[in-house]
Enzyme design. Structure first.
Site, mmCIF file in Angstrom:
data_model
loop_
_atom_site.group_PDB
_atom_site.id
_atom_site.type_symbol
_atom_site.label_atom_id
_atom_site.label_comp_id
_atom_site.label_asym_id
_atom_site.label_seq_id
_atom_site.Cartn_x
_atom_site.Cartn_y
_atom_site.Cartn_z
ATOM 1 N N HIS A 6 -2.364 -19.814 -13.615
ATOM 2 C CA HIS A 6 -1.743 -20.931 -12.872
ATOM 3 C C HIS A 6 -0.642 -21.514 -13.776
ATOM 4 C CE1 HIS A 6 -1.134 -23.958 -10.013
ATOM 5 N NE2 HIS A 6 -2.261 -24.653 -10.098
ATOM 6 N N CYS B 163 -6.474 -30.443 -13.719
ATOM 7 C CA CYS B 163 -5.411 -30.020 -12.785
ATOM 8 C C CYS B 163 -5.594 -30.612 -11.399
ATOM 9 C CB CYS B 163 -5.344 -28.493 -12.738
ATOM 10 S SG CYS B 163 -6.827 -27.724 -12.052
ATOM 11 N N ARG C 45 4.033 -32.090 -11.929
ATOM 12 C CA ARG C 45 4.221 -30.810 -11.224
ATOM 13 C C ARG C 45 5.581 -30.820 -10.522
ATOM 14 N NH1 ARG C 45 -0.181 -27.818 -9.509
ATOM 15 N NH2 ARG C 45 1.436 -26.338 -8.910
HETATM 16 N N1 NVA Z 1 -9.235 -23.184 -10.862
HETATM 17 C C1 NVA Z 1 -8.931 -23.826 -9.610
HETATM 18 C C2 NVA Z 1 -7.618 -24.518 -9.688
HETATM 19 C C3 NVA Z 1 -7.212 -25.242 -8.435
HETATM 20 C C4 NVA Z 1 -5.880 -25.901 -8.572
HETATM 21 C C5 NVA Z 1 -8.937 -22.797 -8.495
HETATM 22 O O1 NVA Z 1 -8.414 -21.701 -8.703
HETATM 23 O O2 NVA Z 1 -9.486 -23.077 -7.431
HETATM 24 N N1 CP Z 2 -3.624 -28.417 -9.204
HETATM 25 C C1 CP Z 2 -3.264 -27.757 -8.086
HETATM 26 O O1 CP Z 2 -2.671 -26.675 -8.116
HETATM 27 O O2 CP Z 2 -3.617 -28.404 -6.931
HETATM 28 P P1 CP Z 2 -3.541 -27.839 -5.449
HETATM 29 O O3 CP Z 2 -4.626 -26.800 -5.311
HETATM 30 O O4 CP Z 2 -3.780 -29.033 -4.582
HETATM 31 O O5 CP Z 2 -2.202 -27.230 -5.207
#
Ligand code: NVA
Ligand code: CP
Length: 308
Positions: free
Chosen positions: A133, A262, A290
């Site tokens: 990410h 996050c 972001r």
């Molecule tokens: N690790 C989490 C981050 C969400 C922004 C996911 O992949 O669901």
């Molecule tokens: N942190 C983040 O990426 O959040 P969302 O899943 O809401 O985009």
């Protein structure tokens, strides 16, 4: 004039010097935005956002960001497009990248993103995969710098799942020369093959989460169950119950340590309410950043280094 096609698929796709530029650019773009100065360098440019998973922050920050830079953003999801009906990702990349200037994708396997980028005529940005990410860590590090200055030589404690966000922190540590102290429950350890070349200057594993947080400049965590892993939810709740960032853990970190997440967060699971809602937490700045970091990123991928 030929312009080099660049993608942002992993954090390490951008060099340290370029990151320094991006963080400085972010500061300028944010300041302009906060003082209501119009800045439209991407007028007539179109961003296509493809979502195979849910999102609040990523969609909003890219869509609002492109709009604020003078361009337009189009949202596609798997359910309502031919992507969900088996159109090959290579074909979709050909078509989408002939009708737009830049693409952001949130999907499952990193390999899907790489195949798309391999057939795209325009820059492709990773909006989250099972493995990485990078846009999140761009914002997180900008947030750290904004509050505390350079992250070089600092210690970040990662508590919980060795997921996409954790793996991106580990890549960032190599690029920007800081250390990540990771504590995961047994069976959920970091996969070095994904996270990359993990040397002891930039990575250490701790069985005890309190040990990982001790003396850290930044403590961070994420949900115990990421998107796509919902079937493991119950098993993970048992395995992760001791991996909560709580007030006692924060007391072991440096007095001026920051807390980041996050988001979305689950209070009472990976983080105690007293921490995420407490004085060391910068989660709202982190979420807001972001927007600003991704505006700088899109400007960089479409225009290169500019000076104004
Ligand atoms: N690790 C989490 C981050 C969400 C922004 C996911 O992949 O669901
Ligand atoms: N942190 C983040 O990426 O959040 P969302 O899943 O809401 O985009």
């Amino acid at each position: 004039m030929t312009f080099e096609l660049r993608h942002f698929l992993q954090f390490k796709d951008i060099t340290r010097e370029e990151l320094d530029y991006l963080f400085e650019r972010t500061r300028r773009i944010k300041k302009r935005f906060k003082s209501y100065q119009r800045y439209w360098p991407l007028q007539d440019r179109t961003l296509v956002m493809i979502f195979e998973k849910a999102s609040t922050r990523t969609r909003l920050s890219f869509e609002a960001g492109m709009h604020q830079l003078g361009g337009a953003a189009i949202y596609l999801n798997t359910k309502d497009s031919q992507l969900g009906r088996g159109e090959p990702v290579e074909d979709a990349a050909q078509v989408i990248s002939r009708m737009s200037d830049i693409v952001m994708i949130r999907t499952y396997e990193q390999e899907i993103l790489e195949r798309f980028a391999g057939h795209s005529r325009v820059p492709v940005i990773n909006g989250l995969t099972n493995q990485f990410h990078p846009c999140q860590i761009l914002a997180d590090i900008y947030t750290y710098i904004d509050h505390r200055g350079s992250i070089q030589g600092k210690t970040v404690a990662w508590i919980g799942d060795s997921n996409n966000v954790c793996q991106t922190w580990l890549q960032a540590a190599q690029v920007l020369d800081f250390k990540v102290q990771v504590s995961t429950p047994p069976g959920y350890e970091v996969d070095a093959a994904i996270a990359g070349n993990l040397d002891s200057k930039h990575f250490a594993h701790f069985a005890d989460p309190h040990e990982a947080a001790r003396g850290a400049d930044l403590v961070t965590t994420d949900v115990w169950t990421s998107m796509g892993f919902e079937a493991e939810n119950e098993k993970r709740h048992h395995a992760f119950s001791d991996w909560q960032v709580d007030e006692a853990m924060m007391r072991g970190a440096r007095d001026d340590a920051l807390f980041m997440h996050c988001l979305p967060a689950h209070r009472g699971e990976e983080v105690a309410a007293g921490v995420i809602d407490g004085p060391q937490s910068v989660v709202w700045d982190e979420a807001e950043n972001r927007l600003h970091t991704q505006k700088a990123l899109m400007e960089f991928l479409l225009m290169g280094v500019i000076d104004d």
